[in-house]
Motif scaffolding. Structure first.
Motif, PDB file in Angstrom:
ATOM      1  N   GLN A 205       0.897  -1.659   0.157  1.00 51.82           N
ATOM      2  CA  GLN A 205       0.051   0.326  -0.273  1.00 51.82           C
ATOM      3  C   GLN A 205       0.884   1.466  -0.046  1.00 51.82           C
ATOM      4  N   GLU A 206       1.996   0.900   0.675  1.00 53.43           N
ATOM      5  CA  GLU A 206       3.421   2.561   0.733  1.00 53.43           C
ATOM      6  C   GLU A 206       4.052   2.234  -0.557  1.00 53.43           C
ATOM      7  N   MET A 207       3.668   1.740  -1.163  1.00 52.46           N
ATOM      8  CA  MET A 207       5.194   2.342  -2.219  1.00 52.46           C
ATOM      9  C   MET A 207       4.233   2.596  -3.655  1.00 52.46           C
ATOM     10  N   VAL A 208       5.441   3.194  -4.003  1.00 54.09           N
ATOM     11  CA  VAL A 208       4.843   3.498  -5.822  1.00 54.09           C
ATOM     12  C   VAL A 208       5.612   2.595  -6.649  1.00 54.09           C
ATOM     13  N   PRO A 209       4.350   1.916  -7.424  1.00 50.34           N
ATOM     14  CA  PRO A 209       4.218   0.721  -8.327  1.00 50.34           C
ATOM     15  C   PRO A 209       5.564   0.242  -9.063  1.00 50.34           C
ATOM     16  N   GLY A 210       6.456  -0.920  -9.169  1.00 50.06           N
ATOM     17  CA  GLY A 210       6.990  -0.735 -10.007  1.00 50.06           C
ATOM     18  C   GLY A 210       8.447  -0.657  -9.208  1.00 50.06           C
ATOM     19  N   ARG A 211       8.234  -0.595  -7.651  1.00 51.18           N
ATOM     20  CA  ARG A 211      10.019   0.412  -7.001  1.00 51.18           C
ATOM     21  C   ARG A 211      10.495  -0.835  -6.444  1.00 51.18           C
ATOM     22  N   ARG A 212      11.188  -0.591  -5.371  1.00 52.22           N
ATOM     23  CA  ARG A 212      11.655  -1.764  -5.082  1.00 52.22           C
ATOM     24  C   ARG A 212      11.688  -1.827  -3.359  1.00 52.22           C
ATOM     25  N   MET A 213      11.956  -3.361  -2.818  1.00 52.57           N
ATOM     26  CA  MET A 213      12.296  -3.855  -1.746  1.00 52.57           C
ATOM     27  C   MET A 213      13.225  -4.742  -1.679  1.00 52.57           C
ATOM     28  N   VAL A 214      14.173  -4.228  -0.714  1.00 57.66           N
ATOM     29  CA  VAL A 214      15.826  -4.935   0.027  1.00 57.66           C
ATOM     30  C   VAL A 214      15.894  -5.275   1.208  1.00 57.66           C
ATOM     31  N   LEU A 215      15.732  -6.637   1.526  1.00 56.98           N
ATOM     32  CA  LEU A 215      15.342  -7.572   2.423  1.00 56.98           C
ATOM     33  C   LEU A 215      16.368  -8.518   3.491  1.00 56.98           C
ATOM     34  N   SER A 216      16.877  -8.652   4.191  1.00 56.91           N
ATOM     35  CA  SER A 216      17.853  -9.476   4.638  1.00 56.91           C
ATOM     36  C   SER A 216      16.760 -10.116   5.950  1.00 56.91           C
ATOM     37  N   LEU A 217      17.378 -11.317   6.478  1.00 56.41           N
ATOM     38  CA  LEU A 217      16.521 -11.867   7.398  1.00 56.41           C
ATOM     39  C   LEU A 217      17.952 -13.262   8.008  1.00 56.41           C
ATOM     40  N   GLN A 287      18.567 -15.481  -2.390  1.00 56.11           N
ATOM     41  CA  GLN A 287      19.615 -16.160  -1.527  1.00 56.11           C
ATOM     42  C   GLN A 287      20.393 -16.548  -0.103  1.00 56.11           C
ATOM     43  N   VAL A 288      21.202 -17.690   0.057  1.00 59.04           N
ATOM     44  CA  VAL A 288      20.975 -17.822   1.225  1.00 59.04           C
ATOM     45  C   VAL A 288      22.694 -18.216   1.349  1.00 59.04           C
ATOM     46  N   HIS A 289      22.812 -17.691   2.848  1.00 61.41           N
ATOM     47  CA  HIS A 289      23.919 -17.137   3.316  1.00 61.41           C
ATOM     48  C   HIS A 289      24.739 -18.118   4.443  1.00 61.41           C
ATOM     49  N   ASP A 290      25.737 -18.359   4.727  1.00 58.04           N
ATOM     50  CA  ASP A 290      26.300 -19.066   5.619  1.00 58.04           C
ATOM     51  C   ASP A 290      25.788 -18.221   6.585  1.00 58.04           C
ATOM     52  N   GLY A 291      26.204 -18.123   8.268  1.00 61.35           N
ATOM     53  CA  GLY A 291      26.004 -17.214   9.979  1.00 61.35           C
ATOM     54  C   GLY A 291      27.004 -17.120   9.304  1.00 61.35           C
ATOM     55  N   MET A 292      28.595 -17.236   8.973  1.00 61.08           N
ATOM     56  CA  MET A 292      29.656 -16.912   9.181  1.00 61.08           C
ATOM     57  C   MET A 292      30.471 -15.527   7.416  1.00 61.08           C
ATOM     58  N   LYS A 352      23.891 -20.860  11.424  1.00 65.24           N
ATOM     59  CA  LYS A 352      22.450 -19.478  11.599  1.00 65.24           C
ATOM     60  C   LYS A 352      22.566 -18.925  10.702  1.00 65.24           C
ATOM     61  N   ALA A 353      21.751 -19.496   9.606  1.00 72.11           N
ATOM     62  CA  ALA A 353      22.116 -19.259   8.118  1.00 72.11           C
ATOM     63  C   ALA A 353      21.332 -17.571   7.898  1.00 72.11           C
ATOM     64  N   PHE A 354      21.510 -16.499   7.145  1.00 78.98           N
ATOM     65  CA  PHE A 354      20.404 -15.265   6.330  1.00 78.98           C
ATOM     66  C   PHE A 354      19.960 -15.183   4.952  1.00 78.98           C
ATOM     67  N   VAL A 355      18.849 -14.688   4.899  1.00 78.86           N
ATOM     68  CA  VAL A 355      18.742 -14.401   3.410  1.00 78.86           C
ATOM     69  C   VAL A 355      18.504 -13.100   3.260  1.00 78.86           C
ATOM     70  N   THR A 356      18.847 -13.110   2.040  1.00 77.74           N
ATOM     71  CA  THR A 356      19.270 -11.295   1.361  1.00 77.74           C
ATOM     72  C   THR A 356      18.304 -11.769  -0.339  1.00 77.74           C
ATOM     73  N   PHE A 357      17.276 -10.650  -0.099  1.00 72.62           N
ATOM     74  CA  PHE A 357      16.685 -10.335  -1.518  1.00 72.62           C
ATOM     75  C   PHE A 357      16.448  -9.238  -2.028  1.00 72.62           C
ATOM     76  N   CYS A 358      15.991  -9.213  -3.205  1.00 74.61           N
ATOM     77  CA  CYS A 358      14.797  -8.222  -3.621  1.00 74.61           C
ATOM     78  C   CYS A 358      13.714  -8.027  -4.470  1.00 74.61           C
ATOM     79  N   LEU A 359      12.488  -7.189  -3.737  1.00 69.91           N
ATOM     80  CA  LEU A 359      11.471  -7.566  -4.289  1.00 69.91           C
ATOM     81  C   LEU A 359      10.947  -6.278  -5.750  1.00 69.91           C
ATOM     82  N   ALA A 360       9.823  -7.244  -5.802  1.00 69.74           N
ATOM     83  CA  ALA A 360       9.769  -5.619  -7.132  1.00 69.74           C
ATOM     84  C   ALA A 360       7.917  -5.693  -6.708  1.00 69.74           C
TER      85      ALA A 360
END
Length: 363
Positions: A205-217, A287-292, A352-360
């Motif tokens: 709801q808050e994003m301009v259509p077509g724009r991006r979101m980069v997340l890591s957890l 992308q799934v990365h190991d914790g080190m 203790k892996a973590f994941v990074t990805f980008c959403l449009a």
């Protein structure tokens, strides 16, 4: 104080030895891994319209405090400057928003914000936005880029069905724990699904259509393995507290009502929820990365791990078990001893892996 099902998760404030600011080595490394995704997102955003955008709104969700709090937005500002120089176009005016829960240590963060206002750009304004990102924070269709690092694994609350039915998060009896563990992990997975779905709905709801979101957890590379003793970070913390309860350091009765609102999903869980919600498409690959990865192994030892865990979990432990210094000091000692007893404590951290990805945002 008994823990509420809707509690405020916050990191240790200030800049002392036990603060999050001094013990966020892992979180800083994960932000570094996000940099290529941020660069790609900025390259796309600078070329997405003709003429190029004259203003841009960037929001960092769960920015926390300490030196790593401004890393992501600083990377964005620098990437925009470089890209505009390459394209020989005027850089946009930027509005940068830093968000975290109201209990966050914003005082130490505010002192550094002025640095962002002097990056050879026409105008950079900065603002603090307190509140939970599991709900609306910004006006409709206003944000061009969302960022979030090491935050989305924190749930909005303890898993509802565990609390409602009085099911403990952890049981020190190994036979009983192996029986209950799938039930507990399932409850955590459902709470994550509910929260992440709400997060995506709010951001859509808050994003301009077509724009991006980069997340890591935090994440798991594969579905939970019953044979793996600690797939979830809270399982290690719960085991440490159970050891302390057996020695009378913490109240065993209180341990039964203690819940850590943290869940590391596996890759397919994340993809399924994004697809089900429907407002976003994944650009590139998850992308799934190991914790080190990205860490200087010489700086990772039982003591630094123990202090890092303390910086994240001390406030929630103190809220539930009391502010006795003995409890916190013994918690750190027990974590450090546990790590020293492991054949390869760095491998435990790598797991203790973590994941990074980008959403449009779909149009």
């Amino acid at each position: 104080m008994e823990m509420d099902t809707k509690h405020t998760v916050r990191m240790n404030p200030g800049a002392g030895e036990a603060s999050y600011a001094r013990n966020s080595l892992i979180q800083s490394a994960r932000q570094t891994i996000m940099k290529p995704l941020i660069e790609e997102a900025i390259n796309e955003l600078c070329c997405i319209t003709t003429p190029p955008p004259t203003t841009m709104v960037i929001a960092d969700l769960g920015s926390s405090c300490g030196p790593s709090a401004l890393t992501l937005v600083s990377d964005v500002v620098d990437a925009i400057r470089r890209r505009c120089l390459q394209l020989q176009q005027a850089p946009p005016e930027l509005s940068l928003f830093l968000n975290d829960l109201p209990g966050n240590d914003f005082n130490t963060l505010v002192h550094h914000l002025a640095v962002l206002q002097h990056r050879n750009l026409p105008l950079v304004t900065t603002s603090i936005v307190p509140g939970s990102f599991y709900g609306r924070l910004f006006t409709s269709g206003s944000v061009h880029l969302f960022l979030s690092s090491s935050s989305l694994h924190w749930l909005s609350q303890a898993p509802e069905d565990l609390v409602k039915n009085g099911i403990p998060m952890y049981n020190a009896n190994e036979k009983m724990w192996q029986k209950m563990r799938p039930v507990v992990l399932g409850s955590y997975a459902r709470q994550f699904r509910k929260d992440f779905m709400l997060f995506l709905v709010s951001r859509a709801q808050e994003m301009v259509p077509g724009r991006r979101m980069v997340l890591s957890l935090k994440s798991m590379a594969h579905a939970p393995d019953p044979a793996n003793e600690f797939t979830q970070m809270w399982e290690l913390v719960a085991r440490i507290l159970a050891e302390m309860a057996s020695r009378g350091v913490v109240d065993e009765g209180k341990l039964k009502t203690f819940y850590i609102p943290l869940y590391a999903p596996y890759e397919d869980e994340i993809k399924e929820i994004i697809e089900e919600q429907g407002s976003f498409s994944i650009t590139g690959r998850v992308q799934v990365h190991d914790g080190m990865i990205g860490l200087n192994k010489d700086l990772v030892n039982p003591k630094t791990i123990a202090f890092g865990i303390r910086a994240c979990f001390e406030p929630i432990i103190v809220d539930h078990f009391g502010s006795s210094g003995e409890i916190v000091d013994e918690f750190v000692r027990t974590v450090e001893q546990h790590m020293m007893n492991l054949a390869n404590y760095q491998q435990e951290l790598a797991n203790k892996a973590f994941v990074t990805f980008c959403l449009a945002r779909r149009s």
